[in-house]
Scaffold this motif. Structure first.
Motif, PDB file in Angstrom:
ATOM      1  N   GLY A  16      23.049  -0.425  26.267  1.00 44.21           N
ATOM      2  CA  GLY A  16      23.978  -1.414  26.428  1.00 44.21           C
ATOM      3  C   GLY A  16      23.465  -2.693  26.738  1.00 44.21           C
ATOM      4  N   LEU A  17      22.507  -2.764  27.571  1.00 45.00           N
ATOM      5  CA  LEU A  17      21.739  -3.987  28.179  1.00 45.00           C
ATOM      6  C   LEU A  17      21.037  -4.566  27.227  1.00 45.00           C
ATOM      7  CD1 LEU A  17      21.017  -2.872  31.877  1.00 45.00           C
ATOM      8  CD2 LEU A  17      22.326  -4.600  31.025  1.00 45.00           C
ATOM      9  N   GLN A  18      20.245  -3.584  26.340  1.00 49.28           N
ATOM     10  CA  GLN A  18      19.470  -4.089  25.320  1.00 49.28           C
ATOM     11  C   GLN A  18      20.319  -4.745  24.289  1.00 49.28           C
ATOM     12  OE1 GLN A  18      17.765  -0.290  24.391  1.00 49.28           O
ATOM     13  NE2 GLN A  18      15.846  -1.144  25.536  1.00 49.28           N
ATOM     14  N   TYR A  19      21.402  -4.315  24.024  1.00 43.38           N
ATOM     15  CA  TYR A  19      22.439  -4.967  23.050  1.00 43.38           C
ATOM     16  C   TYR A  19      23.227  -6.140  23.276  1.00 43.38           C
ATOM     17  CZ  TYR A  19      27.030  -5.336  20.304  1.00 43.38           C
ATOM     18  OH  TYR A  19      27.670  -5.660  19.806  1.00 43.38           O
ATOM     19  N   GLN A  20      23.258  -6.399  24.631  1.00 42.85           N
ATOM     20  CA  GLN A  20      23.860  -7.152  25.031  1.00 42.85           C
ATOM     21  C   GLN A  20      22.884  -8.580  25.224  1.00 42.85           C
ATOM     22  OE1 GLN A  20      25.272  -6.454  29.350  1.00 42.85           O
ATOM     23  NE2 GLN A  20      27.274  -5.703  28.538  1.00 42.85           N
ATOM     24  N   HIS A  21      21.567  -8.226  25.346  1.00 40.56           N
ATOM     25  CA  HIS A  21      20.442  -9.325  25.408  1.00 40.56           C
ATOM     26  C   HIS A  21      20.048  -9.583  23.708  1.00 40.56           C
ATOM     27  CE1 HIS A  21      20.742  -8.572  29.415  1.00 40.56           C
ATOM     28  NE2 HIS A  21      20.242  -9.806  29.513  1.00 40.56           N
ATOM     29  N   THR A  22      20.718  -9.047  22.832  1.00 39.47           N
ATOM     30  CA  THR A  22      20.377  -9.221  21.453  1.00 39.47           C
ATOM     31  C   THR A  22      18.919  -8.526  20.903  1.00 39.47           C
ATOM     32  OG1 THR A  22      19.502 -11.372  21.428  1.00 39.47           O
ATOM     33  CG2 THR A  22      21.802 -11.211  21.083  1.00 39.47           C
ATOM     34  N   GLN A  23      18.657  -7.480  21.853  1.00 41.07           N
ATOM     35  CA  GLN A  23      17.733  -6.768  21.537  1.00 41.07           C
ATOM     36  C   GLN A  23      17.812  -5.540  20.628  1.00 41.07           C
ATOM     37  OE1 GLN A  23      16.419  -6.154  25.356  1.00 41.07           O
ATOM     38  NE2 GLN A  23      14.725  -7.685  25.447  1.00 41.07           N
ATOM     39  N   LYS A  28      18.635   0.157  19.084  1.00 42.01           N
ATOM     40  CA  LYS A  28      18.776   1.200  18.065  1.00 42.01           C
ATOM     41  C   LYS A  28      17.741   2.456  18.377  1.00 42.01           C
ATOM     42  CE  LYS A  28      18.476   1.853  13.229  1.00 42.01           C
ATOM     43  NZ  LYS A  28      18.347   1.006  12.011  1.00 42.01           N
ATOM     44  N   ALA A  29      16.509   2.065  18.842  1.00 39.32           N
ATOM     45  CA  ALA A  29      15.397   2.976  19.034  1.00 39.32           C
ATOM     46  C   ALA A  29      16.050   3.796  20.494  1.00 39.32           C
ATOM     47  CB  ALA A  29      14.203   2.312  19.549  1.00 39.32           C
ATOM     48  N   THR A  30      16.505   3.220  21.318  1.00 41.51           N
ATOM     49  CA  THR A  30      16.825   3.983  22.904  1.00 41.51           C
ATOM     50  C   THR A  30      18.187   4.742  22.220  1.00 41.51           C
ATOM     51  OG1 THR A  30      16.285   1.997  24.000  1.00 41.51           O
ATOM     52  CG2 THR A  30      17.726   3.765  25.011  1.00 41.51           C
ATOM     53  N   LEU A  31      18.972   4.423  21.530  1.00 38.62           N
ATOM     54  CA  LEU A  31      20.167   5.184  20.972  1.00 38.62           C
ATOM     55  C   LEU A  31      19.945   6.283  20.084  1.00 38.62           C
ATOM     56  CD1 LEU A  31      22.576   2.192  20.562  1.00 38.62           C
ATOM     57  CD2 LEU A  31      22.711   4.005  22.281  1.00 38.62           C
ATOM     58  N   THR A  32      18.888   6.020  19.208  1.00 36.92           N
ATOM     59  CA  THR A  32      18.379   7.111  18.455  1.00 36.92           C
ATOM     60  C   THR A  32      17.715   8.316  19.385  1.00 36.92           C
ATOM     61  OG1 THR A  32      18.123   5.495  16.321  1.00 36.92           O
ATOM     62  CG2 THR A  32      17.038   7.716  16.402  1.00 36.92           C
TER      63      THR A  32
END
Length: 181
Positions: A16-23, A28-32
């Motif tokens: 979620g933090l990576q998403y918020q920071h447009t990473q 995607k890798a973390t979620l997968t």
């Protein structure tokens, strides 16, 4: 997270933090990876949440059809464990995606489904957000009487709750509808 690599909540929060920071690639890798683990331990509740966030990430990466497919699977997981709140979020995002694809009738159905799920949870914020999305769709289709009814319902849901940002957005949308009447 390094101390608890199997902690699904920590992994979802990190993504979620990576998403918020447009990473998005990192998210995607973390979620997968988290989805692989959640699948191995058969955690339906977490799978629904992880796949919803992965669908949001895919949408940001302009992977629109894969995002819809992810939402379909997330919906199955959420339904198995009666995760009504996430069913609402999933339907809401499916509505947004379908509207982007020009599938307005499907979008309308999804927004209405999201409203029902949020109502079941007694979640006025989700109801208002979904109603606002429905209003925007009705405006696009020049269905101003329905847009006005829906925006009035939306404002009724959140007025007095102290949600200034959502209230302001709803009032702005209401003014837009009133200008068209």
């Amino acid at each position: 997270m390094a101390a608890e690599p199997e902690n699904l909540l920590a992994r979802r929060l990190l993504a979620g933090l990576q998403y918020q920071h447009t990473q998005y690639t990192l998210a995607k890798a973390t979620l997968t990876s988290a989805i692989e683990h959640a699948t191995a331990i058969n955690n339906e509740r977490e799978l629904a949440k992880l796949r919803l966030l992965l669908a949001q990430t895919a949408l940001e990466m302009t992977e629109i059809e894969p995002a819809l497919a992810l939402l379909s699977v997330a919906k199955t997981h959420a339904a198995k464990v009666n995760e009504w709140l996430y069913l609402g979020y999933i339907a809401q995002l499916a509505g947004v995606i379908n509207q982007r694809l020009g599938r307005n009738e499907e979008a309308r159905l999804q927004f209405k489904q999201a409203i029902k799920y949020h109502r079941m949870m007694g979640y006025p914020i989700g109801q208002s957000q979904s109603l606002n999305l429905l209003v925007e769709l009705e405006i696009v289709e020049h269905n101003y009487p329905q847009a006005y009814r829906d925006i009035a319902r939306s404002f009724e849901q959140i007025s007095g709750l102290g949600l200034t940002e959502l209230e302001a957005a709803t009032l702005s949308l209401m003014a837009k509808v009133e200008d068209k009447r």
